[in-house]
Design a protein around this motif. Structure first.
Motif, mmCIF file in Angstrom:
data_model
loop_
_atom_site.group_PDB
_atom_site.id
_atom_site.type_symbol
_atom_site.label_atom_id
_atom_site.label_comp_id
_atom_site.label_asym_id
_atom_site.label_seq_id
_atom_site.Cartn_x
_atom_site.Cartn_y
_atom_site.Cartn_z
ATOM 1 N N ASP A 1 0.842 -1.178 0.000
ATOM 2 C CA ASP A 1 0.000 0.000 0.000
ATOM 3 C C ASP A 1 0.885 1.239 0.000
ATOM 4 O O ASP A 1 1.701 1.423 0.908
ATOM 5 N N ILE A 2 0.737 2.076 -1.028
ATOM 6 C CA ILE A 2 1.599 3.257 -1.138
ATOM 7 C C ILE A 2 1.349 4.212 0.024
ATOM 8 O O ILE A 2 2.236 4.973 0.430
ATOM 9 N N THR A 3 0.125 4.167 0.580
ATOM 10 C CA THR A 3 -0.164 5.048 1.714
ATOM 11 C C THR A 3 0.671 4.675 2.935
ATOM 12 O O THR A 3 1.021 5.544 3.737
ATOM 13 N N GLN A 4 1.015 3.378 3.063
ATOM 14 C CA GLN A 4 1.877 2.974 4.179
ATOM 15 C C GLN A 4 3.275 3.535 4.002
ATOM 16 O O GLN A 4 3.909 3.969 4.975
ATOM 17 N N ALA A 5 3.784 3.505 2.762
ATOM 18 C CA ALA A 5 5.106 4.070 2.503
ATOM 19 C C ALA A 5 5.112 5.571 2.786
ATOM 20 O O ALA A 5 6.088 6.115 3.311
ATOM 21 N N ILE A 6 4.000 6.253 2.449
ATOM 22 C CA ILE A 6 3.911 7.680 2.757
ATOM 23 C C ILE A 6 3.900 7.896 4.258
ATOM 24 O O ILE A 6 4.575 8.789 4.795
ATOM 25 N N ALA A 7 3.119 7.068 4.963
ATOM 26 C CA ALA A 7 3.041 7.208 6.417
ATOM 27 C C ALA A 7 4.378 6.931 7.091
ATOM 28 O O ALA A 7 4.706 7.519 8.132
ATOM 29 N N ARG A 8 5.189 6.034 6.507
ATOM 30 C CA ARG A 8 6.506 5.732 7.093
ATOM 31 C C ARG A 8 7.517 6.821 6.783
ATOM 32 O O ARG A 8 8.663 6.749 7.231
ATOM 33 N N GLY A 9 7.128 7.819 5.999
ATOM 34 C CA GLY A 9 8.035 8.915 5.689
ATOM 35 C C GLY A 9 9.070 8.566 4.649
ATOM 36 O O GLY A 9 10.146 9.177 4.611
ATOM 37 N N LYS B 1 1.702 5.574 -11.894
ATOM 38 C CA LYS B 1 0.624 6.068 -12.753
ATOM 39 C C LYS B 1 -0.185 4.917 -13.320
ATOM 40 O O LYS B 1 -1.406 4.997 -13.435
ATOM 41 N N ARG B 2 0.508 3.811 -13.667
ATOM 42 C CA ARG B 2 -0.197 2.670 -14.244
ATOM 43 C C ARG B 2 -1.044 1.925 -13.224
ATOM 44 O O ARG B 2 -2.132 1.462 -13.533
ATOM 45 N N ASN B 3 -0.531 1.786 -11.981
ATOM 46 C CA ASN B 3 -1.319 1.025 -11.007
ATOM 47 C C ASN B 3 -2.267 1.896 -10.186
ATOM 48 O O ASN B 3 -2.948 1.413 -9.290
ATOM 49 N N GLY B 4 -2.329 3.210 -10.465
ATOM 50 C CA GLY B 4 -3.293 4.077 -9.800
ATOM 51 C C GLY B 4 -2.841 4.665 -8.482
ATOM 52 O O GLY B 4 -3.527 5.510 -7.910
ATOM 53 N N SER B 5 -1.670 4.223 -7.965
ATOM 54 C CA SER B 5 -1.204 4.738 -6.682
ATOM 55 C C SER B 5 -0.780 6.199 -6.754
ATOM 56 O O SER B 5 -0.581 6.846 -5.719
ATOM 57 N N ILE B 6 -0.661 6.719 -7.973
ATOM 58 C CA ILE B 6 -0.238 8.104 -8.124
ATOM 59 C C ILE B 6 -1.235 9.060 -7.487
ATOM 60 O O ILE B 6 -0.889 10.174 -7.092
ATOM 61 N N ARG B 7 -2.527 8.648 -7.370
ATOM 62 C CA ARG B 7 -3.521 9.535 -6.767
ATOM 63 C C ARG B 7 -3.169 9.844 -5.314
ATOM 64 O O ARG B 7 -3.267 10.979 -4.862
ATOM 65 N N HIS B 8 -2.748 8.792 -4.574
ATOM 66 C CA HIS B 8 -2.394 9.000 -3.165
ATOM 67 C C HIS B 8 -1.107 9.821 -3.051
ATOM 68 O O HIS B 8 -1.019 10.762 -2.252
ATOM 69 N N LEU B 9 -0.096 9.446 -3.873
ATOM 70 C CA LEU B 9 1.165 10.170 -3.795
ATOM 71 C C LEU B 9 1.004 11.609 -4.289
ATOM 72 O O LEU B 9 1.581 12.537 -3.718
ATOM 73 N N GLY B 10 0.202 11.800 -5.341
ATOM 74 C CA GLY B 10 -0.014 13.154 -5.846
ATOM 75 C C GLY B 10 -0.689 14.036 -4.815
ATOM 76 O O GLY B 10 -0.359 15.220 -4.672
#
Length: 828
Positions: free
Chosen positions: A570-578, A622-631
């Motif tokens: 989950d890309i949101t977990q990577a964001i949360a881990r800083g 961008k292809r797997n859609g995780s860019i929305r969370h990172l963007g």
């Protein structure tokens, strides 16, 4: 879909059950019958309309004749008044009067010569610049003498006294400057007619008789010899004369009503035996109003309403009805004859078409008919049968060859690879990509790009003798080469060097940006698609690393990309881990070097692979859609950074640039998320610049267009890169007002010296300027290119020369140093 599936989907030649089968005689006969009936009806209507038009034309000519006659009579009525006013004006000028007293004395002499004053004039008046009004009037209709006087009181100019035969009748307060005739006269030097008016005793000298309620005044400004205005001279004319003229014209049975429309839109007409003047409440059509064309009344128009009997619509009569019935009978007879001549050949033609549709092409089509069109149609179908076999051969060629260049396409290369795989030896697939093909096509056109590809394909064929060369798309050349030991690095370097040589076409010199990759066959059983996929992965790595040499596919070489591709967390977990850090790169004004904008990007500090730059992981996200969370994370951090900057430096301005991806703009809640972040961090829309890059489809997609239009309406700035602008349609580029265009190194490479490259950049900058866009050069890595960029029209720049992407604190320190330089310059 295979051929069997296609054959199964072929429609049946049987008539569907439950549907009507319409005979051909009905298909041909009924429309023909209808057409003929409509022709005769149309003929009758045309005849009727023609008669109505003749009546209308007669009425119009009658209206014009009445209007012209009225104009002549009206001209005879008002011309003496105009001539008299012009004569008095000339006498005053000849006397050289410099005071109102001088003018009044000359006018008083006119009162003493009443027989020389036209009887149409009811009164003469002069209003001076000092606010005084003096004049005389004829008390009764057709009276020669000027028995009445009206003068401003000597010791009180604001009061006005009216006397008759030396006896004062009344006096009242009077303001000369507010009178319409006086104001109109002071506007210009030429004599004009005032608008009709129905005023008080001071204005209206026409108060006797049923038609004596309205007046016209001939007014002219009197100047002294130095051109300084002394006042306005006026001669009053009662409209009862016009009323009498109207009554004479309408006394017969031709004209029902007549009226004059003045330039100030008043309408003069007879109502209840009385001259009436009112505003033209209903619009007067130009076709209904005819210019008078007499004297300075050429701007006045006359509207004539004829007696209704002259313009009444012509009704149907027995002759037209008889003509329509005869046409109906003739239509039935002609339809029956036509159907008998057409139906039989058409049935034969229908069977022939069915045979051609079933690909039964052995029997020639021969239909004997006296109808030229059916014979021509049969001849065309016969030619179609003959051409089908030839087209089958051509279609087979097009199935394996590129229609533009004539070289093998993907399917042709796959077939060639299958043949090569049956032979012993080493098989390699070489991909060579023209990376700047979009710029070449947009500037020089597709024809030049096609000739360039053919030239470079021939170069590859020469350097890989015996190889099979083809074109995968508009920018990629592929070569299947079989050898005993495979291709070596030195040979590929020579190939890429030859491919990078400038291409010259009719005096045009084009520089090429070339990338190359190689993939080798593994094992005895290998599919072309697998080989091509590995070659594309190697090509992707070559482009990402900007390698000047060809890249051989090697799993170990691109394992970091594969690891990111296989990332399933989950890309949101990577964001949360800083793990993600937002960094900022300065954008400066090229002429001054002042920092004006910070463009936000993101770096991934991966726990396994270390620091990964955005250009490596962004395409995957961008292809797997995780860019929305990172963007959303990058935008939030960028807004927070701008908020802190404004609080830290309230007197300074800084834009924040944020890139948007296709997936972000497809999010239906994207605009709401932006406005929420905007409100949270108290950011104004003009402080944010959204950047759209490397995807021309974004400018054409209607959903994305609606999102960008909402952002634009909210006040956010939009910037596109030159790549997207050059390859979108005109509608995609101009449907929204973009604020900026980013120009990459591929466009401005080689502009230090005069040449085609410089002309291309100047044209791109001029186009952006005309569209209201700022020009931002990106990727600047040396100082020598800055001045040529400025000369070509670029305003702003970004690149390693001005600073790489850095964290917030480092950027703020860098900004303070830059701002201090300009502060010192202002102080000094």
């Amino acid at each position: 879909m295979n051929n069997m599936e296609i054959d199964n989907q072929m429609p049946s030649d049987r008539t569907p059950e439950g549907k009507f089968s319409i005979p051909v005689i009905a298909v041909i006969g009924l429309p023909l019958l209808t057409l003929l009936i409509l022709v005769f009806i149309g003929f009758g209507l045309t005849l009727r309309d023609h008669r109505s038009e003749l009546t209308k034309a007669y009425s119009e000519r009658m209206s014009k004749a009445v209007a012209l006659d009225l104009g002549r009579q009206l001209s005879d009525l008002i011309t003496p008044v105009e001539q008299y006013v012009d004569g008095v004006t000339r006498q005053i000028k000849a006397a050289g009067c410099k005071t109102t007293a001088c003018v009044n004395s000359l006018i008083q002499k006119e009162y003493l010569k009443p027989d020389l004053v036209p009887l149409q004039i009811a009164g003469i008046r002069f209003g001076g610049m000092d606010g005084r009004l003096n004049g005389a009037f004829r008390y009764q209709e057709k009276q020669v003498e000027f028995a009445g006087r009206f003068d401003s009181i000597e010791d009180n100019p604001s009061r006005f006294a009216v006397t008759l035969a030396g006896r004062e009748l009344f006096s009242f307060v009077f303001d000369l400057y507010s009178q319409g005739w006086y104001q109109a006269g002071m506007i210009g030097k030429s004599a004009v007619w005032s608008a009709p008016y129905h005023g008080d005793n001071a204005n209206n000298l026409c108060q006797q008789g049923a038609l004596q309620d309205w007046s016209l005044t001939r007014i002219v400004r009197i100047d002294d010899p130095d051109g300084k205005p002394l006042g306005v001279l006026g001669a009053d004319m009662c409209i009862n004369e016009i009323g009498a003229l109207f009554k004479r014209v309408t006394s017969g049975h031709t004209v029902e009503k007549i009226s004059i429309i003045t330039p100030s839109t008043e309408r003069i007409f007879i109502e209840n035996e009385k001259v009436t003047v009112s505003p033209a409440l209903l619009p007067v059509q130009e076709a209904d109003a005819i210019p008078l064309g007499s004297g300075d009344l050429h701007r006045w128009r006359v509207a004539v309403t004829l007696d209704p009997g002259l313009s009444q619509q012509i009704a149907w009569d027995w002759r037209q009805i008889s003509l329509l019935l005869a046409g109906f009978l003739i239509s039935i007879i002609l339809t029956a004859l036509t159907a008998s001549l057409v139906v039989k050949p058409l049935m034969k033609l229908s069977r022939a078409v069915t045979d051609v549709g079933d690909l039964k092409l052995e029997t020639p089509i021969s239909i004997s008919t006296g109808i030229k069109e059916i014979g021509l149609l049969a001849s065309v179908i016969e030619r179609m049968r003959f051409v089908l076999h030839r087209n089958q051969t051509r279609l087979e060629f097009l199935a394996y060859h590129d229609p533009v260049t004539g070289f093998l396409n993907r399917e042709g290369l796959a077939r060639a690879f299958d043949l090569a795989s049956t032979r012993e030896g080493h098989v390699d697939l070489i991909l060579i990509k023209v990376r700047n093909y979009h710029q070449i096509a947009s500037v020089f056109g597709d024809a030049v790009l096609t000739r360039l590809l053919i030239d470079r394909i021939n170069t590859v064929r020469t350097m890989f003798e015996g190889g099979v060369v083809g074109c995968l798309n508009n920018n990629q050349i592929a070569c299947i080469f079989q050898s005993s030991e495979g291709i070596d690095i030195a040979h590929m370097q020579q190939v890429l060097a030859a491919m990078r040589l400038p291409y010259e076409d009719n005096g045009i010199r084009i520089l090429l940006n070339i990338a190359g990759s190689v993939s080798s066959k593994h094992g005895q059983i290998e599919l072309f698609d697998s080989l091509l996929r590995r070659a594309n992965e190697a090509m992707h790595y070559a482009e990402e690393t900007k390698s000047e040499d060809a890249v051989w596919y090697n799993p170990a070489l691109i394992q970091d990309l594969r690891a990111v591709l296989d990332f399933g967390g989950d890309i949101t977990q990577a964001i949360a881990r800083g793990e993600f850090l937002v960094v900022y790169q300065p954008i400066v004004e090229l002429r001054t070097g002042q920092i004006v904008e910070a463009q936000a990007s993101v770096v991934w500090h991966h726990p396994e692979f270390g620091e990964i730059r955005s250009h490596k992981f962004m395409p995957i996200l961008k292809r797997n859609g995780s860019i929305r969370h990172l963007g959303l994370f990058v935008m939030s951090r960028a807004f927070e950074f701008l908020h802190d900057f404004k609080r830290r430096s309230p007197d300074k301005k800084l834009l924040i640039g944020v890139k948007l991806s296709y997936a972000q703009l497809m999010d239906p809640l994207f605009v709401e998320r932006v406005t929420e972040l905007q409100a949270e961090w108290n950011i104004s829309a003009p402080e944010v610049n959204f950047i759209i890059t490397q995807n021309t489809a974004m400018l054409e997609d209607q959903q994305i267009f609606r999102v960008m239009r909402k952002l634009r309406k909210l006040g956010f700035s939009l910037t596109i890169d030159q790549f997207a602008m050059a390859h979108s349609t005109v509608n995609g580029t101009t449907a929204l007002q973009y604020d900026g265009m980013m120009i990459g190194p591929d466009v401005y490479r080689g502009i230090e010296q005069p040449g085609v490259e410089r002309i291309i950049l100047e044209a791109a900058c001029e186009l952006a300027r005309k569209l209201g866009m700022e020009r931002i050069a990106v990727g600047i890595d040396n100082h020598a290119i800055i001045q040529p960029l400025i000369e070509c029209g670029c305003s702003f720049g970004r690149g390693p020369w001005f600073g790489k992407s850095i964290d917030e604190q480092t950027f703020l320190a860098r900004y303070d140093e830059n701002a201090a330089m300009f502060t010192d310059e202002v102080v000094s």
